[in-house]
Design an enzyme around this catalytic site. Structure first.
Site, PDB file in Angstrom:
ATOM      1  N   HIS A  69       0.858  -1.288  -0.120  1.00  0.00           N
ATOM      2  CA  HIS A  69      -0.005  -0.004   0.024  1.00  0.00           C
ATOM      3  C   HIS A  69       0.831   1.289  -0.074  1.00  0.00           C
ATOM      4  O   HIS A  69       0.544   2.438  -0.515  1.00  0.00           O
ATOM      5  CB  HIS A  69      -0.818  -0.020   1.160  1.00  0.00           C
ATOM      6  CG  HIS A  69      -2.126  -0.877   1.017  1.00  0.00           C
ATOM      7  ND1 HIS A  69      -3.500   0.007   1.012  1.00  0.00           N
ATOM      8  CD2 HIS A  69      -2.409  -2.171   0.855  1.00  0.00           C
ATOM      9  CE1 HIS A  69      -4.179  -0.957   1.085  1.00  0.00           C
ATOM     10  NE2 HIS A  69      -3.919  -2.349   1.001  1.00  0.00           N
TER      11      HIS A  69
ATOM     12  N   THR B 247      -4.181 -24.054   3.080  1.00  0.00           N
ATOM     13  CA  THR B 247      -3.204 -23.276   3.881  1.00  0.00           C
ATOM     14  C   THR B 247      -3.102 -21.825   3.917  1.00  0.00           C
ATOM     15  O   THR B 247      -2.268 -21.272   3.365  1.00  0.00           O
ATOM     16  CB  THR B 247      -1.869 -23.620   3.803  1.00  0.00           C
ATOM     17  OG1 THR B 247      -1.427 -23.637   2.137  1.00  0.00           O
ATOM     18  CG2 THR B 247      -1.555 -25.320   4.016  1.00  0.00           C
TER      19      THR B 247
ATOM     20  N   THR C 139      -4.637 -10.408  -3.009  1.00  0.00           N
ATOM     21  CA  THR C 139      -4.979 -10.899  -1.721  1.00  0.00           C
ATOM     22  C   THR C 139      -4.629 -10.237  -0.661  1.00  0.00           C
ATOM     23  O   THR C 139      -5.437 -10.535   0.264  1.00  0.00           O
ATOM     24  CB  THR C 139      -4.143 -12.410  -1.827  1.00  0.00           C
ATOM     25  OG1 THR C 139      -3.101 -12.141  -2.050  1.00  0.00           O
ATOM     26  CG2 THR C 139      -4.868 -13.354  -2.986  1.00  0.00           C
TER      27      THR C 139
ATOM     28  N   ASP D 263       7.963   5.143   0.622  1.00  0.00           N
ATOM     29  CA  ASP D 263       8.651   6.520   1.403  1.00  0.00           C
ATOM     30  C   ASP D 263       7.894   6.587   2.620  1.00  0.00           C
ATOM     31  O   ASP D 263       8.012   7.391   3.283  1.00  0.00           O
ATOM     32  CB  ASP D 263       8.279   7.615   0.331  1.00  0.00           C
ATOM     33  CG  ASP D 263       6.715   7.936   0.293  1.00  0.00           C
ATOM     34  OD1 ASP D 263       6.115   6.978   0.604  1.00  0.00           O
ATOM     35  OD2 ASP D 263       6.230   8.856  -0.130  1.00  0.00           O
TER      36      ASP D 263
ATOM     37  N   VAL E  39       1.782   4.338  -3.753  1.00  0.00           N
ATOM     38  CA  VAL E  39       1.441   5.590  -3.528  1.00  0.00           C
ATOM     39  C   VAL E  39       2.589   6.537  -3.032  1.00  0.00           C
ATOM     40  O   VAL E  39       3.358   6.301  -2.163  1.00  0.00           O
ATOM     41  CB  VAL E  39       0.235   5.976  -2.388  1.00  0.00           C
ATOM     42  CG1 VAL E  39       0.067   7.323  -2.183  1.00  0.00           C
ATOM     43  CG2 VAL E  39      -0.987   4.922  -2.467  1.00  0.00           C
TER      44      VAL E  39
END
Length: 330
Positions: free
Chosen positions: A68, A253, A198, A76, A72
């Protein structure tokens, strides 16, 4: 005249050498902290290992934080910044709000690293190393993490809303969003196994929220009937009811890093629409089949994708800062 030309040529050559040296010093390196913080990797791994021992799905939550963040503004640590009265961060953006987690683990790592070498290691690098350690602890492959990133002093709420692929994405949109980050379609498929759609798409280590797979299990046909009925039992058809109910993305699993995700896709048991798009009569079917046949091939391609992901527009040199607290700008 010749002397002046020769002097000018030498001057140009010197400037080029200085430019190249500056460029080289600003690059990421696996040995960046070898002298300045030799205890870094042990400090990070110790905290990550303890966190996963307490809650196994925390490993993927940390991995997801890294993705994530990198999608963007690059890798950083902008995602780690808290909102304030005068600053809007990324945590409340739609793909993150009520979804991303594990910030307290990054805080604990930062605290441990600061004790060992204060003011040296960026939060962005801590996140990159913690993501690698999470994969390894959960049974996945290892790789040498390139470091030398610095932390941003900005964040992008709009970037978080627009750059992260939604769970309703088709193959074309997924490919385009990854390409915008310099990642190929092959990288996208490899990173999907235990990561991007996922983990990026409101999923917590092998678990997806009902609100993100409801349409797929009730309205679409490219899904195994028995599998759909099983998932419907824990995810009511009415929006607003049971939205946060969780279901495993991996039937065999769900808390181990391996290739069963791709086996599920071949069996039309992908939980998210965007998952099943990877094996739906399109350009990525053959790659999915190759991962079913060879887990080592998946691991190799996954590592390649992770390294490329970590290279997305890092701040280096004198850009950005080394935060004292990962949640706020110095």
């Amino acid at each position: 005249m010749a002397t002046r030309a020769s002097a000018a040529a030498r001057c140009i050559a010197l400037l080029l050498l200085l430019a190249l040296a500056g460029s080289s010093s600003a690059q990421l390196s696996t040995s960046f902290y070898s002298s300045s913080c030799p205890g870094l990797y042990g400090a990070v791994k110790s905290v990550v290992k303890s966190a996963i021992a307490r809650e196994k799905r925390m490993g993927a939550s940390i991995l997801r934080l890294f993705f994530h963040d990198c999608f963007v503004q690059g890798c950083d640590a902008s995602l780690l910044l808290d909102d304030t009265a005068s600053f809007q961060g990324e945590k409340m953006a739609k793909p993150n709000n009520g979804s991303v987690r594990g910030f307290e683990v990054i805080d604990a790592i930062k605290s441990a690293v600061e004790k060992a070498c204060p003011g040296v290691v960026s939060c962005a690098d801590i996140l990159a190393i913690a993501a690698r350690d999470s994969v390894v602890i959960l049974g996945g492959p290892s790789w040498d993490v390139k470091v030398g990133r610095r932390d941003s002093t900005t964040a992008s709420f709009s970037g978080a809303n627009n750059n992260i692929p939604p769970p309703t994405s088709g193959l074309s949109n997924l490919t385009s969003l990854f390409a915008a980050q310099g990642l190929s379609q092959k990288d996208m498929v490899a990173l999907s196994g235990m990561t991007l759609h996922t983990l990026l798409l409101k999923v917590t280590f092998g678990l997806a929220r009902c609100t993100n797979f409801r349409a797929h299990i009730y309205n679409e046909t490219n899904i195994d009937g028995a599998f759909a009925r099983t998932r419907q039992s824990g995810c009511p058809s009415t929006s607003g009811t049971g939205d946060n109910n969780l279901a495993p993305l991996d039937l065999q699993t769900p808390t181990v890093f391996e290739n069963n995700y791709y086996k599920n896709l071949v069996g039309k048991k992908g939980l998210l629409h965007s998952d099943q798009e990877l094996f739906n009569g399109g350009a990525t079917d053959a790659q999915v089949q190759s991962y079913v046949s060879s887990q080592s091939t998946f691991f190799t391609d996954f590592v390649t994708g992770m390294i490329k992901m970590g290279d997305i527009t890092p701040l280096t040199g004198s850009n950005g800062e080394i935060r004292k607290n990962c949640r706020r700008i110095n």
